[in-house]
Design a protein around this motif. Sequence first.
Motif, PDB file in Angstrom:
ATOM      1  N   ASP A 193       0.830  -1.198   0.000  1.00  0.00           N
ATOM      2  CA  ASP A 193       0.000   0.000   0.000  1.00  0.00           C
ATOM      3  C   ASP A 193       0.871   1.257   0.000  1.00  0.00           C
ATOM      4  OD1 ASP A 193      -2.356   1.411  -0.021  1.00  0.00           O
ATOM      5  OD2 ASP A 193      -2.593   1.399   2.157  1.00  0.00           O
ATOM      6  N   TYR A 196       3.887   0.405  -4.157  1.00  0.00           N
ATOM      7  CA  TYR A 196       3.929  -0.164  -5.499  1.00  0.00           C
ATOM      8  C   TYR A 196       2.624   0.140  -6.230  1.00  0.00           C
ATOM      9  CZ  TYR A 196       7.771  -2.793  -3.425  1.00  0.00           C
ATOM     10  OH  TYR A 196       8.924  -3.142  -2.772  1.00  0.00           O
ATOM     11  N   SER A 197       2.736   0.394  -7.519  1.00  0.00           N
ATOM     12  CA  SER A 197       1.564   0.718  -8.338  1.00  0.00           C
ATOM     13  C   SER A 197       0.929  -0.559  -8.867  1.00  0.00           C
ATOM     14  CB  SER A 197       1.972   1.634  -9.495  1.00  0.00           C
ATOM     15  OG  SER A 197       2.496   2.848  -9.022  1.00  0.00           O
ATOM     16  N   ARG A 200      -4.609  -3.580  -5.147  1.00  0.00           N
ATOM     17  CA  ARG A 200      -4.559  -4.068  -3.773  1.00  0.00           C
ATOM     18  C   ARG A 200      -5.057  -5.495  -3.663  1.00  0.00           C
ATOM     19  NH1 ARG A 200      -6.682   0.657   0.303  1.00  0.00           N
ATOM     20  NH2 ARG A 200      -5.141   2.259  -0.211  1.00  0.00           N
TER      21      ARG A 200
END
Length: 217
Positions: A193, A196-197, A200
Amino acid sequence: IFDYGNVLCDPQTPEDVDAMAGVFGIGRLRFEEFYWRKRVPYDKSELTPREYWDDFCVMAGLPMLSGEKLQQVMDYDSRSWSHGNAAMIAWARQLRASGLKTAVLSNMPLPLRVYLDATYDWLHDFDYRVFSCDVNLVKPQSAIYELCLTGLGVAPGDALFLDDRPDNITAARDLGIHGLLFTTPESVHAEIDGRYSIPRLLKSASQEGALGLPAGV
């Protein structure tokens, strides 16, 4: 890039280990004392199943298994590593559906890989898979990570690796791969969270069902 054991699947249960130990007529603690000693060469296909379990018997001071008993303990062993982690499997599918490449990079013996391939369709839902038994390499050897990166067609810095063993994470990071030590799905969610792109982690069983995750994993 996902490790399999203890990441995409849950750990062996005490009942799993008791079933294997029962084939030899010994207790769980004594069984576990010898189970891991030759596991690395078994994972690398340097030992056949017969050789691995014969070595177990020698170390434990037990008579060799009959063919029937050998098949029985092999079946118990494979089943013990087949309790899929539903949340992680569903998340892997979600990531791939979002357009990211996914892979499995795992140490496992050949009988387990064959069993899983034949039993669980979801294990085929990855862009690339590297199993130690097929390539005669094991984590944390750098070459097995490099094989996975080449198969995916990505640079180390574009890959994120999840594993439950610190030495495997360290080896990945030494190659420039992003690494997260896995403990629970919730811990992964907290780690990714804001860092990183990527989508989730799925949170609900209903979301997992929506992705078509097979029952009973």
